[in-house]
Design a protein around this motif. Structure first.
Motif, PDB file in Angstrom:
ATOM      1  N   ALA A   3       1.668   8.107   4.214  1.00 17.23           N
ATOM      2  CA  ALA A   3       2.455   8.930   3.300  1.00 17.23           C
ATOM      3  C   ALA A   3       3.848   9.200   3.833  1.00 17.23           C
ATOM      4  CB  ALA A   3       1.729  10.248   3.043  1.00 17.23           C
ATOM      5  N   THR A   4       4.118   8.803   5.075  1.00 16.55           N
ATOM      6  CA  THR A   4       5.420   9.094   5.681  1.00 16.55           C
ATOM      7  C   THR A   4       6.342   7.883   5.712  1.00 16.55           C
ATOM      8  OG1 THR A   4       4.621   8.565   7.905  1.00 16.55           O
ATOM      9  CG2 THR A   4       4.355  10.843   7.157  1.00 16.55           C
ATOM     10  N   ARG A   5       5.925   6.772   5.147  1.00 19.68           N
ATOM     11  CA  ARG A   5       6.695   5.531   5.265  1.00 19.68           C
ATOM     12  C   ARG A   5       7.148   5.033   3.899  1.00 19.68           C
ATOM     13  NH1 ARG A   5       3.252   1.707   8.246  1.00 19.68           N
ATOM     14  NH2 ARG A   5       3.947   2.928  10.039  1.00 19.68           N
ATOM     15  N   PHE A   6       8.435   4.740   3.786  1.00 20.07           N
ATOM     16  CA  PHE A   6       9.006   4.081   2.612  1.00 20.07           C
ATOM     17  C   PHE A   6       9.548   2.722   3.053  1.00 20.07           C
ATOM     18  CE2 PHE A   6      10.350   7.985  -0.156  1.00 20.07           C
ATOM     19  CZ  PHE A   6       9.009   8.313  -0.315  1.00 20.07           C
ATOM     20  N   THR A   7       9.288   1.688   2.280  1.00 16.86           N
ATOM     21  CA  THR A   7       9.876   0.384   2.552  1.00 16.86           C
ATOM     22  C   THR A   7      11.033   0.131   1.592  1.00 16.86           C
ATOM     23  OG1 THR A   7       8.260  -0.688   1.107  1.00 16.86           O
ATOM     24  CG2 THR A   7       7.737  -0.590   3.449  1.00 16.86           C
ATOM     25  N   TYR A   8      11.861  -0.842   1.954  1.00 15.94           N
ATOM     26  CA  TYR A   8      12.990  -1.204   1.098  1.00 15.94           C
ATOM     27  C   TYR A   8      13.404  -2.632   1.406  1.00 15.94           C
ATOM     28  CZ  TYR A   8      15.999  -0.320   5.172  1.00 15.94           C
ATOM     29  OH  TYR A   8      16.586  -0.359   6.412  1.00 15.94           O
ATOM     30  N   LEU A   9      14.170  -3.229   0.491  1.00 15.82           N
ATOM     31  CA  LEU A   9      14.682  -4.576   0.710  1.00 15.82           C
ATOM     32  C   LEU A   9      15.703  -4.537   1.837  1.00 15.82           C
ATOM     33  CD1 LEU A   9      14.996  -7.568  -0.027  1.00 15.82           C
ATOM     34  CD2 LEU A   9      16.684  -6.873  -1.750  1.00 15.82           C
ATOM     35  N   GLY A  10      15.359  -5.152   2.966  1.00 12.36           N
ATOM     36  CA  GLY A  10      16.208  -5.122   4.141  1.00 12.36           C
ATOM     37  C   GLY A  10      16.995  -6.406   4.300  1.00 12.36           C
ATOM     38  N   PRO A  11      17.544  -6.577   5.512  1.00 15.68           N
ATOM     39  CA  PRO A  11      17.415  -5.715   6.689  1.00 15.68           C
ATOM     40  C   PRO A  11      18.289  -4.469   6.591  1.00 15.68           C
ATOM     41  CG  PRO A  11      18.889  -7.530   7.165  1.00 15.68           C
ATOM     42  CD  PRO A  11      18.352  -7.783   5.780  1.00 15.68           C
ATOM     43  N   GLU A  12      18.491  -3.772   7.707  1.00 13.44           N
ATOM     44  CA  GLU A  12      19.333  -2.581   7.692  1.00 13.44           C
ATOM     45  C   GLU A  12      20.732  -2.933   7.202  1.00 13.44           C
ATOM     46  OE1 GLU A  12      19.430  -0.566  11.396  1.00 13.44           O
ATOM     47  OE2 GLU A  12      17.264  -0.664  11.708  1.00 13.44           O
ATOM     48  N   GLY A  13      21.311  -1.996   6.435  1.00 12.01           N
ATOM     49  CA  GLY A  13      22.669  -2.210   5.961  1.00 12.01           C
ATOM     50  C   GLY A  13      22.769  -2.742   4.557  1.00 12.01           C
ATOM     51  N   THR A  14      21.660  -2.838   3.820  1.00 11.92           N
ATOM     52  CA  THR A  14      21.710  -3.295   2.433  1.00 11.92           C
ATOM     53  C   THR A  14      22.128  -2.157   1.512  1.00 11.92           C
ATOM     54  OG1 THR A  14      19.377  -2.762   2.108  1.00 11.92           O
ATOM     55  CG2 THR A  14      19.911  -5.030   2.766  1.00 11.92           C
ATOM     56  N   PHE A  15      22.570  -2.531   0.310  1.00 14.23           N
ATOM     57  CA  PHE A  15      22.817  -1.525  -0.720  1.00 14.23           C
ATOM     58  C   PHE A  15      21.519  -0.779  -1.051  1.00 14.23           C
ATOM     59  CE2 PHE A  15      26.470  -4.354  -1.688  1.00 14.23           C
ATOM     60  CZ  PHE A  15      27.481  -3.409  -1.631  1.00 14.23           C
ATOM     61  N   GLU A  30       9.824   7.699   7.253  1.00 12.17           N
ATOM     62  CA  GLU A  30      10.205   6.544   8.067  1.00 12.17           C
ATOM     63  C   GLU A  30      10.627   5.443   7.110  1.00 12.17           C
ATOM     64  OE1 GLU A  30       8.211   3.276  11.125  1.00 12.17           O
ATOM     65  OE2 GLU A  30       6.962   4.798  10.137  1.00 12.17           O
ATOM     66  N   LEU A  31      11.850   4.963   7.228  1.00 12.99           N
ATOM     67  CA  LEU A  31      12.386   3.944   6.328  1.00 12.99           C
ATOM     68  C   LEU A  31      12.277   2.582   7.006  1.00 12.99           C
ATOM     69  CD1 LEU A  31      15.553   5.812   4.990  1.00 12.99           C
ATOM     70  CD2 LEU A  31      13.151   6.003   4.272  1.00 12.99           C
ATOM     71  N   VAL A  32      11.508   1.684   6.385  1.00 10.59           N
ATOM     72  CA  VAL A  32      11.178   0.407   7.017  1.00 10.59           C
ATOM     73  C   VAL A  32      11.765  -0.739   6.194  1.00 10.59           C
ATOM     74  CG1 VAL A  32       9.321  -1.091   7.821  1.00 10.59           C
ATOM     75  CG2 VAL A  32       9.030   1.397   7.890  1.00 10.59           C
ATOM     76  N   PRO A  33      12.709  -1.511   6.751  1.00 11.71           N
ATOM     77  CA  PRO A  33      13.260  -2.656   6.010  1.00 11.71           C
ATOM     78  C   PRO A  33      12.258  -3.800   5.962  1.00 11.71           C
ATOM     79  CG  PRO A  33      14.179  -2.563   8.224  1.00 11.71           C
ATOM     80  CD  PRO A  33      13.331  -1.338   8.071  1.00 11.71           C
ATOM     81  N   MET A  34      12.230  -4.508   4.825  1.00 13.50           N
ATOM     82  CA  MET A  34      11.355  -5.667   4.651  1.00 13.50           C
ATOM     83  C   MET A  34      12.196  -6.878   4.264  1.00 13.50           C
ATOM     84  SD  MET A  34       8.511  -4.123   5.319  1.00 13.50           S
ATOM     85  CE  MET A  34       7.144  -5.179   4.834  1.00 13.50           C
ATOM     86  N   VAL A  35      11.649  -8.068   4.495  1.00 20.97           N
ATOM     87  CA  VAL A  35      12.442  -9.290   4.349  1.00 20.97           C
ATOM     88  C   VAL A  35      12.650  -9.693   2.894  1.00 20.97           C
ATOM     89  CG1 VAL A  35      11.748 -10.172   6.593  1.00 20.97           C
ATOM     90  CG2 VAL A  35      10.387 -10.760   4.575  1.00 20.97           C
ATOM     91  N   ARG A  45       1.113  -1.827  -1.891  1.00 19.22           N
ATOM     92  CA  ARG A  45      -0.188  -2.240  -2.437  1.00 19.22           C
ATOM     93  C   ARG A  45      -1.297  -2.166  -1.386  1.00 19.22           C
ATOM     94  NH1 ARG A  45       3.187  -6.906  -5.186  1.00 19.22           N
ATOM     95  NH2 ARG A  45       3.315  -6.152  -7.352  1.00 19.22           N
ATOM     96  N   THR A  46      -0.957  -2.476  -0.135  1.00 23.51           N
ATOM     97  CA  THR A  46      -1.971  -2.467   0.921  1.00 23.51           C
ATOM     98  C   THR A  46      -2.129  -1.109   1.583  1.00 23.51           C
ATOM     99  OG1 THR A  46      -0.353  -3.157   2.593  1.00 23.51           O
ATOM    100  CG2 THR A  46      -1.551  -4.907   1.419  1.00 23.51           C
ATOM    101  N   GLY A  47      -1.288  -0.146   1.205  1.00 23.02           N
ATOM    102  CA  GLY A  47      -1.389   1.178   1.792  1.00 23.02           C
ATOM    103  C   GLY A  47      -0.576   1.364   3.055  1.00 23.02           C
ATOM    104  N   GLU A  48       0.208   0.353   3.454  1.00 26.29           N
ATOM    105  CA  GLU A  48       1.036   0.492   4.650  1.00 26.29           C
ATOM    106  C   GLU A  48       2.222   1.419   4.407  1.00 26.29           C
ATOM    107  OE1 GLU A  48       2.142  -3.310   6.271  1.00 26.29           O
ATOM    108  OE2 GLU A  48       0.258  -4.210   5.611  1.00 26.29           O
ATOM    109  N   ALA A  49       2.582   1.627   3.149  1.00 27.08           N
ATOM    110  CA  ALA A  49       3.696   2.509   2.800  1.00 27.08           C
ATOM    111  C   ALA A  49       3.336   3.281   1.539  1.00 27.08           C
ATOM    112  CB  ALA A  49       4.974   1.704   2.586  1.00 27.08           C
ATOM    113  N   ALA A  50       3.943   4.457   1.414  1.00 30.29           N
ATOM    114  CA  ALA A  50       3.684   5.284   0.236  1.00 30.29           C
ATOM    115  C   ALA A  50       4.501   4.825  -0.958  1.00 30.29           C
ATOM    116  CB  ALA A  50       3.993   6.743   0.553  1.00 30.29           C
TER     117      ALA A  50
END
Length: 311
Positions: A3-15, A30-35, A45-50
């Motif tokens: 519940a503490t993790r958000f993912t986003y289209l990364g890497p760091e520095g994207t709009f 926790e903001l986690v960039p994804m490829v 979907r897998t529960g790794e991020a809220a």
């Protein structure tokens, strides 16, 4: 589920990261960039991020196909928030690079139509190659793969680059719309300035098929804000439609329009009802006569009275 993790289209520095950081809740996650967009959504979907924030629409280029296709065909997710971010690009280069040194440029495919005229006027001989994101393009410039990247000026420091030219855009007031996606759940209560998103598949390809879909909204006074066709992958001519409609699923006119779609279409995927970014109830156009919830309830009561002889 984290519940503490958000993912986003990364890497760091994207709009996308810049848009995510405008949300108050991002400060405590926790903001986690994804490829990629699929990777960001699969983490939810897998529960790794809220939740995940991804781009869905650009005011110049239109719908972001990777996101639309994931929402149409992947395991269901739901939109809870949207963010609008003004977009202007900087040409990021390694320190010491001059404009005459730039022979190759890179950026996200959605960026190219937004800087095409600038490129033609200022770097007509430069070779463009697309990257996974604008920030990834900046990383590739840092590694020496390209001479320059179109990205947000804020990405320069992250990758040790310099903004050679800033505020690049072919269209004034360009914006990208991002959506915060999570697992399906009960939508938030109506705010009076809401949007409802669905994906609709036609039963078959026939004359008037799209008109039948649009009429479900038109006869109930529901304004459409996005209509985007996407191939289903089942052969030429097979399309589904991503639709954004003004209003909330709890509004009688919107709920009845969705029921009408469900009766006539083999698949209607509800993507959520959520507040419109930057819009207050005072900004929403008044409904035309006969389209308020009160009037829908009154008509339903009248029909019931007709049925039991009290009309």
């Amino acid at each position: 589920m984290s519940a503490t993790r958000f993912t986003y289209l990364g890497p760091e520095g994207t709009f996308t990261e810049a848009a995510l950081r405008t949300l108050p809740e991002a400060a405590t996650r926790e903001l986690v960039p994804m490829v990629s967009v699929p990777a960001a959504l699969d983490a939810v979907r897998t529960g790794e991020a809220a939740a995940a924030l991804v781009p869905i629409e650009n005011s110049v280029e239109g719908g972001v196909t990777a996101t639309l296709d994931e929402l149409a065909g992947g395991e269901p997710l739901m939109i809870y928030r949207e963010v609008l971010l003004p977009i202007a690009f900087a040409l990021l280069v390694r320190p010491g690079t001059k404009l005459t040194d730039v022979k190759t440029v890179t950026g996200h495919p959605v960026a190219q139509p937004q800087v095409r005229n600038w490129l033609r006027a200022n770097l007509p001989e430069a070779l463009w190659e697309s990257s996974a994101s604008n920030a990834d393009g900046a990383r590739l410039v840092q590694e020496g793969r390209y001479d320059a990247a179109f990205a947000g000026e804020f990405a320069a420091a992250t990758y040790g680059l310099e903004p050679l030219i800033t505020d690049i855009h072919d269209a004034q007031n360009a914006e990208t719309r991002f959506v915060l996606l999570g697992r399906p759940a009960r939508p938030a209560s109506p705010t009076g300035a809401d949007k409802t998103s669905v994906v609709v598949r036609q039963r078959d390809d026939r004359p008037g098929g799209l008109l039948e879909i649009l009429q479900e909204f038109a006869v109930r006074g529901v304004n459409l804000m996005l209509l985007q066709s996407r191939p289903t992958g089942e052969g030429i001519g097979n399309y589904c439609f991503a639709i954004d409609a003004e209003g909330h699923i709890a509004d009688r006119r919107v709920g009845e329009a969705l029921m009408g779609l469900k009766r006539s279409c083999p698949e209607v995927r509800f993507l959520g009802s959520y507040p419109r970014a930057g819009v207050t109830p005072q900004d929403v156009q008044p409904l035309r006569s006969g389209m308020s919830d009160t009037e829908f309830v009154a008509a339903s009561d009248w029909l019931a009275r007709c049925g039991d002889g009290r009309a």
